[in-house]
Design a protein around this motif. Structure first.
Motif, short mmCIF file in Angstrom:
data_model
loop_
_atom_site.label_atom_id
_atom_site.label_comp_id
_atom_site.label_asym_id
_atom_site.label_seq_id
_atom_site.Cartn_x
_atom_site.Cartn_y
_atom_site.Cartn_z
N ALA A 267 0.84 -1.20 0.00
CA ALA A 267 0.00 0.00 0.00
C ALA A 267 0.87 1.25 0.00
N ASN A 268 0.29 2.34 -0.49
CA ASN A 268 0.94 3.66 -0.49
C ASN A 268 2.28 3.63 -1.22
N SER A 269 2.36 2.87 -2.30
CA SER A 269 3.61 2.77 -3.05
C SER A 269 3.44 3.34 -4.46
N THR A 270 4.56 3.78 -5.02
CA THR A 270 4.60 4.23 -6.41
C THR A 270 5.42 3.21 -7.19
N ILE A 271 4.81 2.62 -8.20
CA ILE A 271 5.37 1.45 -8.85
C ILE A 271 5.61 1.70 -10.33
N ASP A 272 6.81 1.34 -10.79
CA ASP A 272 7.10 1.24 -12.22
C ASP A 272 6.95 -0.23 -12.62
N ILE A 273 6.49 -0.48 -13.82
CA ILE A 273 6.24 -1.85 -14.27
C ILE A 273 7.03 -2.16 -15.54
N ILE A 274 7.63 -3.35 -15.58
CA ILE A 274 8.10 -3.94 -16.83
C ILE A 274 7.28 -5.22 -17.03
N SER A 275 6.57 -5.27 -18.13
CA SER A 275 5.78 -6.47 -18.41
C SER A 275 6.22 -7.08 -19.73
N HIS A 276 5.98 -8.36 -19.85
CA HIS A 276 6.21 -9.06 -21.11
C HIS A 276 4.94 -9.78 -21.52
N ASN B 200 3.41 4.41 -12.03
CA ASN B 200 4.11 5.54 -12.62
C ASN B 200 4.47 5.23 -14.08
N ARG B 201 5.66 4.75 -14.33
CA ARG B 201 6.04 4.40 -15.70
C ARG B 201 5.71 2.92 -15.96
N PHE B 202 5.08 2.70 -17.07
CA PHE B 202 4.68 1.34 -17.43
C PHE B 202 5.34 1.00 -18.76
N VAL B 203 6.39 0.16 -18.70
CA VAL B 203 7.10 -0.28 -19.90
C VAL B 203 6.50 -1.61 -20.32
N ARG B 204 5.67 -1.56 -21.33
CA ARG B 204 4.88 -2.72 -21.75
C ARG B 204 5.50 -3.32 -23.01
N TYR C 61 -16.40 9.12 -19.05
CA TYR C 61 -16.88 10.17 -19.95
C TYR C 61 -17.28 11.38 -19.12
N ASP C 62 -16.77 12.56 -19.50
CA ASP C 62 -17.13 13.82 -18.87
C ASP C 62 -17.85 14.67 -19.89
N ASN C 63 -19.12 14.94 -19.62
CA ASN C 63 -19.92 15.73 -20.57
C ASN C 63 -19.84 15.16 -21.98
N GLU C 64 -19.99 13.85 -22.05
CA GLU C 64 -20.01 13.10 -23.31
C GLU C 64 -18.66 13.07 -24.02
N LEU C 65 -17.59 13.51 -23.35
CA LEU C 65 -16.26 13.46 -23.94
C LEU C 65 -15.44 12.38 -23.23
N PRO C 66 -14.68 11.57 -23.99
CA PRO C 66 -13.91 10.49 -23.37
C PRO C 66 -12.72 11.03 -22.58
N ARG C 67 -12.46 10.40 -21.44
CA ARG C 67 -11.31 10.77 -20.62
C ARG C 67 -10.42 9.54 -20.46
N GLY C 68 -9.19 9.67 -20.93
CA GLY C 68 -8.24 8.56 -20.84
C GLY C 68 -7.59 8.48 -19.47
N PHE C 69 -6.77 7.44 -19.28
CA PHE C 69 -6.06 7.27 -18.01
C PHE C 69 -4.81 8.13 -17.97
N ASP C 70 -4.40 8.51 -16.75
CA ASP C 70 -3.24 9.37 -16.57
C ASP C 70 -1.92 8.63 -16.78
N ASN C 71 -1.91 7.33 -16.57
CA ASN C 71 -0.68 6.55 -16.57
C ASN C 71 0.15 6.77 -17.83
N ARG C 72 1.47 6.82 -17.62
CA ARG C 72 2.41 7.02 -18.73
C ARG C 72 2.82 5.66 -19.29
N LEU C 73 2.40 5.38 -20.51
CA LEU C 73 2.67 4.10 -21.15
C LEU C 73 3.80 4.23 -22.17
N LEU C 74 4.79 3.34 -22.05
CA LEU C 74 5.90 3.27 -23.00
C LEU C 74 5.93 1.85 -23.57
#
Length: 521
Positions: free
Chosen positions: A229-238, A293-297, A376-389
């Motif tokens: 809990a209460n952690s900031t995580i970077d991910i490397i996935s395969h 945080n950073r997600f290296v996919r 959706y906010d006022n019929e406009l799509p809202r994406g996720f904040d996460n930074r995807l690489l």
């Protein structure tokens, strides 16, 4: 009960029957007995004529001159060499061709592969079904581990107790039929591993999880209970690990995870287990306060893989080939994959039997829900904040595994860019982000699904993705935020039907979604 009879097929080949010592080597096999083995001759004049009888209880393995292999039964043989079926109609044994010709001249592969060995197996009397065999395979591949582990400097897994959550955390999410070591241990061959230890110290984690018998939602439900809990995580996935990561990210940004429309789609498809895991995730995510945080996919089948469009055996045969040339850690497990293939062929099972593989079927309901915006906010799509690489790949012509590429043309008339397992275009999909996706494409002859963590080029790209001090990484290309309506058309088909919108709020959302995705004017 009368004993079931087995229809037989007789084929002939020209070559030399291998010595009894070759056959004796297979006697320790858990699932199969090697009955006959032949080395084929290039011409009829060079080898003796051999007659081989195949029944529905027999299995065969073809091995080509570049060491590519294919495991199946006599029906598989007819798919790869359809001329055998045609010749057999005359009543005479058909000759097994030495040359396998490609059915697709548009791809950058050689036009043919040379068959070198033919082996015939019978299955031992192992009284287990497909799920049980898959479970046994997973236990061996994970070395009886399941859950969150610490990764030490030698890339050995140690029991997880606690970490310093005030410092950055790195989490490894492995791919299908693999493990943390099987997917990522090759990173230790380069400078990247020393650099990662300097950045993350003792805060490097790996999640060992079952990828065949459990869905990504079940995987994430189990991970969320253990994640600090209460952690900031970077991910490397395969590979499939990216689906686990994308699902985890959704719940860390919004405890609901999925919009009401996605829940309704899962309810319509009667995905009771998935809905149960989502409820468990909603409960545990609310108390965790985790940030991705950073997600290296790397090479993620974010919108599925063509290999799993219909059948399990095609996908697993490809994995076997890549393990044989790229992943020595997993080579002792190849026989287990062959056992799963045999059971799938025997029971005529499709991909839906194994939840972990079904999630990578391009038609999967899970993927339709995953490939959506946050809200959706006022019929406009809202994406996720996460930074995807994204680290993506496209396998070009090479002598190595060319036989596999020729084999795949027998099942796919035309397969666009891919790394021999995942379609390259699929690697850029997934949960929609607010900002542009940055990606590094490795486009070369040494690219395959299991080489990303061995090749220096992609090792360097992964390290840069995790350590760059600027938002924009110069060696990566940028993909603008997609036109959601164009990319997601068909995600929620049939929203005109009655019964989808059970409340006024849902009704409003349904209309917004339907208009946005082009179902309503």
């Amino acid at each position: 009960m009368a004993k079931k009879t087995s229809a037989s097929t007789v084929i002939k080949l020209h070559g030399q029957k291998q010595a009894a010592s070759i056959i004796e080597q297979s006697l320790t096999s858990e699932y199969f007995t090697l009955d006959e083995s032949y080395q084929l001759s290039a011409t009829r004049a060079e080898g003796e004529e051999q007659l081989i009888t195949l029944t529905t209880e027999d299995y065969i393995q073809l091995t080509f001159s570049d060491a590519s292999t294919w495991f199946g039964n006599k029906e598989t043989l007819g798919e790869i060499f359809p001329e055998i079926e045609l010749l057999n109609r005359s009543g005479e044994p058909a000759t097994l061709p030495v040359l396998l010709m490609s059915d697709d001249t548009t791809r950058s592969i050689a036009s043919q592969a040379v068959l070198k060995f033919f082996q015939k197996y019978t299955k031992k009397a192992v009284n287990t079904g497909l799920i049980k065999i898959a479970e046994n395979y997973q236990k061996k591949s994970l070395e009886n581990r399941s859950g969150l582990y610490l990764v030490d400097p030698a890339f050995n897994l140690q029991p997880y107790k606690s970490i310093d959550t005030t410092k950055p955390v790195l989490l490894f999410l492995h791919g299908t039929a693999s493990s943390a070591k099987g997917s990522f241990a090759e990173l230790t061959t380069g400078n990247i591993w020393k650099e990662l230890i300097q950045v993350y110290g003792s805060n490097i984690l790996a999640f060992e999880h079952e990828t065949l018998t459990k869905s990504p939602l079940q995987n994430v439900a189990e991970l969320m209970k253990q994640i600090p809990a209460n952690s900031t995580i970077d991910i490397i996935s395969h590979s499939r690990g990216g689906l686990v990561g994308d699902t985890l990210m959704r719940f860390t940004e919004d405890a609901d995870g999925f919009m009401d429309e996605s829940i309704a789609l899962l309810e319509e498809a009667e995905r009771k287990d998935d809905l149960q895991y989502i409820k468990a995730l909603q409960k545990s995510a609310a108390s965790k306060s985790v940030k991705i945080n950073r997600f290296v996919r790397v090479a993620c089948p974010a919108k599925g893989t063509s290999l799993l469009g219909k059948r399990v055996d095609i996908f697993l045969n490809v994995l076997i080939n890549l393990i044989n040339v790229s992943s020595p850690v997993l080579m002792p497990l190849v026989e287990g994959l062959k056992a799963i293939i045999s059971q799938a062929l025997e029971s005529k099972a499709n991909v839906e039997v194994l939840p972990g593989l079904e999630a990578m079927n391009p038609e999967s309901v899970f993927l339709k829900c995953l490939n959506t915006v946050s809200s959706y906010d006022n019929e406009l799509p809202r994406g996720f904040d996460n930074r995807l690489l994204v680290i993506s790949g496209n396998s070009k012509f090479s002598i190595s595994l060319n036989g596999l590429k020729v084999l795949l043309t027998k099942f796919f008339f035309k397969w666009d860019q891919n790394d021999l397992v995942v379609d390259t275009a699929s690697m850029y999909q997934g949960a929609r982000r607010k900002t542009a996706i940055q990606y590094f494409l490795d486009d070369g002859s040494n690219v395959s699904h299991f080489n990303y963590f061995t090749n220096k080029k992609t090792q360097d790209a992964i390290l840069l993705a995790l350590t760059a001090t600027t938002d924009r990484i110069t060696t990566f290309k940028e993909m603008e935020v997609e036109n959601y309506a164009a990319l997601s058309r068909g995600v929620w088909p049939g929203w005109r039907k009655a019964g989808h919108c059970k409340s006024n709020r849902q009704k409003t959302n349904c209309i917004v979604i339907a208009r946005h995705y082009g179902f309503l004017p």
